[in-house]
Design a protein around this motif. Structure first.
Motif, PDB file in Angstrom:
ATOM      1  N   ALA A 134      78.401   3.452 -18.600  1.00 33.19           N
ATOM      2  CA  ALA A 134      78.485   3.853 -17.193  1.00 33.19           C
ATOM      3  C   ALA A 134      77.097   4.092 -16.609  1.00 33.19           C
ATOM      4  O   ALA A 134      76.198   4.573 -17.302  1.00 33.19           O
ATOM      5  N   GLY A 135      76.941   3.761 -15.322  1.00 33.59           N
ATOM      6  CA  GLY A 135      75.661   3.972 -14.656  1.00 33.59           C
ATOM      7  C   GLY A 135      75.580   5.282 -13.907  1.00 33.59           C
ATOM      8  O   GLY A 135      74.511   5.716 -13.492  1.00 33.59           O
ATOM      9  N   CYS A 136      76.730   5.932 -13.694  1.00 34.45           N
ATOM     10  CA  CYS A 136      76.781   7.239 -13.064  1.00 34.45           C
ATOM     11  C   CYS A 136      78.117   7.876 -13.444  1.00 34.45           C
ATOM     12  O   CYS A 136      78.999   7.209 -13.989  1.00 34.45           O
ATOM     13  N   VAL A 137      78.264   9.168 -13.154  1.00 36.43           N
ATOM     14  CA  VAL A 137      79.477   9.900 -13.514  1.00 36.43           C
ATOM     15  C   VAL A 137      80.018  10.624 -12.297  1.00 36.43           C
ATOM     16  O   VAL A 137      79.254  11.224 -11.527  1.00 36.43           O
ATOM     17  N   LEU A 138      81.341  10.566 -12.122  1.00 37.87           N
ATOM     18  CA  LEU A 138      82.033  11.375 -11.120  1.00 37.87           C
ATOM     19  C   LEU A 138      83.050  12.247 -11.837  1.00 37.87           C
ATOM     20  O   LEU A 138      83.738  11.774 -12.738  1.00 37.87           O
ATOM     21  N   LEU A 139      83.134  13.493 -11.455  1.00 38.78           N
ATOM     22  CA  LEU A 139      84.195  14.374 -11.919  1.00 38.78           C
ATOM     23  C   LEU A 139      85.310  14.298 -10.888  1.00 38.78           C
ATOM     24  O   LEU A 139      85.108  14.672  -9.731  1.00 38.78           O
ATOM     25  N   THR A 140      86.494  13.818 -11.289  1.00 38.33           N
ATOM     26  CA  THR A 140      87.573  13.638 -10.318  1.00 38.33           C
ATOM     27  C   THR A 140      88.365  14.932 -10.149  1.00 38.33           C
ATOM     28  O   THR A 140      89.591  14.939 -10.145  1.00 38.33           O
ATOM     29  N   ILE A 145      77.309  12.268  -9.651  1.00 36.79           N
ATOM     30  CA  ILE A 145      77.475  12.228  -8.198  1.00 36.79           C
ATOM     31  C   ILE A 145      78.268  13.459  -7.771  1.00 36.79           C
ATOM     32  O   ILE A 145      79.469  13.552  -8.016  1.00 36.79           O
ATOM     33  N   ASP A 146      77.596  14.410  -7.155  1.00 42.27           N
ATOM     34  CA  ASP A 146      78.190  15.709  -6.826  1.00 42.27           C
ATOM     35  C   ASP A 146      79.037  15.615  -5.566  1.00 42.27           C
ATOM     36  O   ASP A 146      78.593  15.114  -4.533  1.00 42.27           O
ATOM     37  N   VAL A 147      80.262  16.126  -5.650  1.00 45.01           N
ATOM     38  CA  VAL A 147      81.166  16.052  -4.508  1.00 45.01           C
ATOM     39  C   VAL A 147      80.669  16.905  -3.335  1.00 45.01           C
ATOM     40  O   VAL A 147      80.931  16.588  -2.170  1.00 45.01           O
ATOM     41  N   GLY A 148      79.930  17.979  -3.618  1.00 43.67           N
ATOM     42  CA  GLY A 148      79.371  18.795  -2.546  1.00 43.67           C
ATOM     43  C   GLY A 148      78.362  18.027  -1.721  1.00 43.67           C
ATOM     44  O   GLY A 148      78.299  18.155  -0.487  1.00 43.67           O
ATOM     45  N   ASP A 149      77.561  17.188  -2.380  1.00 50.64           N
ATOM     46  CA  ASP A 149      76.599  16.348  -1.667  1.00 50.64           C
ATOM     47  C   ASP A 149      77.317  15.304  -0.821  1.00 50.64           C
ATOM     48  O   ASP A 149      76.862  14.948   0.270  1.00 50.64           O
ATOM     49  N   ALA A 150      78.446  14.804  -1.341  1.00 52.25           N
ATOM     50  CA  ALA A 150      79.221  13.814  -0.596  1.00 52.25           C
ATOM     51  C   ALA A 150      79.782  14.422   0.689  1.00 52.25           C
ATOM     52  O   ALA A 150      79.729  13.812   1.767  1.00 52.25           O
ATOM     53  N   PHE A 165      80.430   8.010  -1.067  1.00 55.97           N
ATOM     54  CA  PHE A 165      79.077   8.447  -1.434  1.00 55.97           C
ATOM     55  C   PHE A 165      78.644   7.785  -2.735  1.00 55.97           C
ATOM     56  O   PHE A 165      77.500   7.322  -2.875  1.00 55.97           O
ATOM     57  N   ALA A 166      79.549   7.731  -3.713  1.00 55.32           N
ATOM     58  CA  ALA A 166      79.230   7.126  -5.005  1.00 55.32           C
ATOM     59  C   ALA A 166      78.983   5.628  -4.872  1.00 55.32           C
ATOM     60  O   ALA A 166      78.027   5.091  -5.455  1.00 55.32           O
ATOM     61  N   LEU A 167      79.833   4.932  -4.108  1.00 54.50           N
ATOM     62  CA  LEU A 167      79.641   3.497  -3.921  1.00 54.50           C
ATOM     63  C   LEU A 167      78.298   3.196  -3.259  1.00 54.50           C
ATOM     64  O   LEU A 167      77.590   2.270  -3.653  1.00 54.50           O
ATOM     65  N   SER A 168      77.941   3.997  -2.257  1.00 54.29           N
ATOM     66  CA  SER A 168      76.661   3.798  -1.570  1.00 54.29           C
ATOM     67  C   SER A 168      75.501   4.032  -2.523  1.00 54.29           C
ATOM     68  O   SER A 168      74.498   3.280  -2.516  1.00 54.29           O
ATOM     69  N   ALA A 169      75.620   5.050  -3.377  1.00 54.09           N
ATOM     70  CA  ALA A 169      74.566   5.334  -4.356  1.00 54.09           C
ATOM     71  C   ALA A 169      74.418   4.174  -5.345  1.00 54.09           C
ATOM     72  O   ALA A 169      73.296   3.782  -5.703  1.00 54.09           O
TER      73      ALA A 169
END
Length: 221
Positions: free
Chosen positions: A67-73, A93-98, A212-216
């Motif tokens: 994986a190139g990044c991680v999201l906590l769902t 990828i922090d949901v607060g930043d999103a 946000f994650a897709l854009s990153a």
């Protein structure tokens, strides 16, 4: 971290990817699904360290798998982000930043927030908003408890009653009455209630996180 919220993330991730890049252009992804009941039990007995360790272990599995990044769902699980970041070398990828990005794009500086009581009390998401100059308004404690009970008792189990929907509407109206310009659904199960009519805009936290994650990822590519 109910499987229902993970399924919502997976569907939205690929639908949004195809909307941006064309038919069949879904996103390559790796999913680690954790059994939910043991995590809930650990949180209920106050063992958040055990939960953080298990989430960090899962993140390490994702990195090892390429994986190139991680999201906590799960919004609630974001209390563990520091432990997770220490365990991996790829971005989390922090949901607060999103959510902060959505607020900046919409020029919002006073936003209501709904989620589990743990998310609201831990202050992680509200803190990320505050760091971006955005005030997070929280529901009064008794109402927050009712929303939490609706999330845990209904949404994580795949059901919704008329009473539960009424609690949600009451909470949104309460925050709007306190001056919220919009209400952020800071819980991965709450968007399962959408679409819904309200007197202020509702910000879908899952949609914000995925976008946000897709854009990153696109910038990284």
């Amino acid at each position: 971290m109910s499987w229902r919220s993970t399924a919502l993330y997976y569907r939205m991730l690929n639908e949004m990817s195809e909307a941006r890049h064309g038919s069949l252009e879904n996103t390559a992804s790796i999913v680690v699904t954790l059994p939910f009941a043991p995590l809930v039990a650990a949180m209920e007995r106050g063992d958040s360290d055990a939960v953080s360790s298990r989430i960090a272990e899962a993140a390490s599995q994702l990195e090892a798998a390429g994986a190139g990044c991680v999201l906590l769902t799960a919004f609630t699980a974001h209390f563990a982000v520091d432990v997770v970041r220490d365990a991996i070398s790829i971005p989390l990828i922090d949901v607060g930043d999103a959510l902060a990005q959505v607020c900046r794009d919409r020029k919002l500086d006073r936003v209501g927030m709904l989620g589990t009581t743990y998310t609201l009390e831990s202050g992680h998401v509200a803190g990320r908003l505050a760091a971006n100059g955005i005030e997070a308004l929280l529901p009064e404690p008794k109402l927050a408890t009712r929303v939490n009970a609706m999330i845990q008792g209904e949404l994580t189990r795949g059901s919704l009653s008329e009473t539960g929907g009424g609690i949600f509407d009451e909470a949104v109206d309460h925050l709007a009455g306190r001056g919220a310009q919009a209400v952020a659904l800071a819980c991965t199960e709450l968007p399962l209630l959408l679409p819904r009519t309200s007197q202020v805009p509702l910000i879908d936290g899952v949609e914000a996180h995925v976008a946000f994650a897709l854009s990153a990822m696109e910038k990284k590519a």
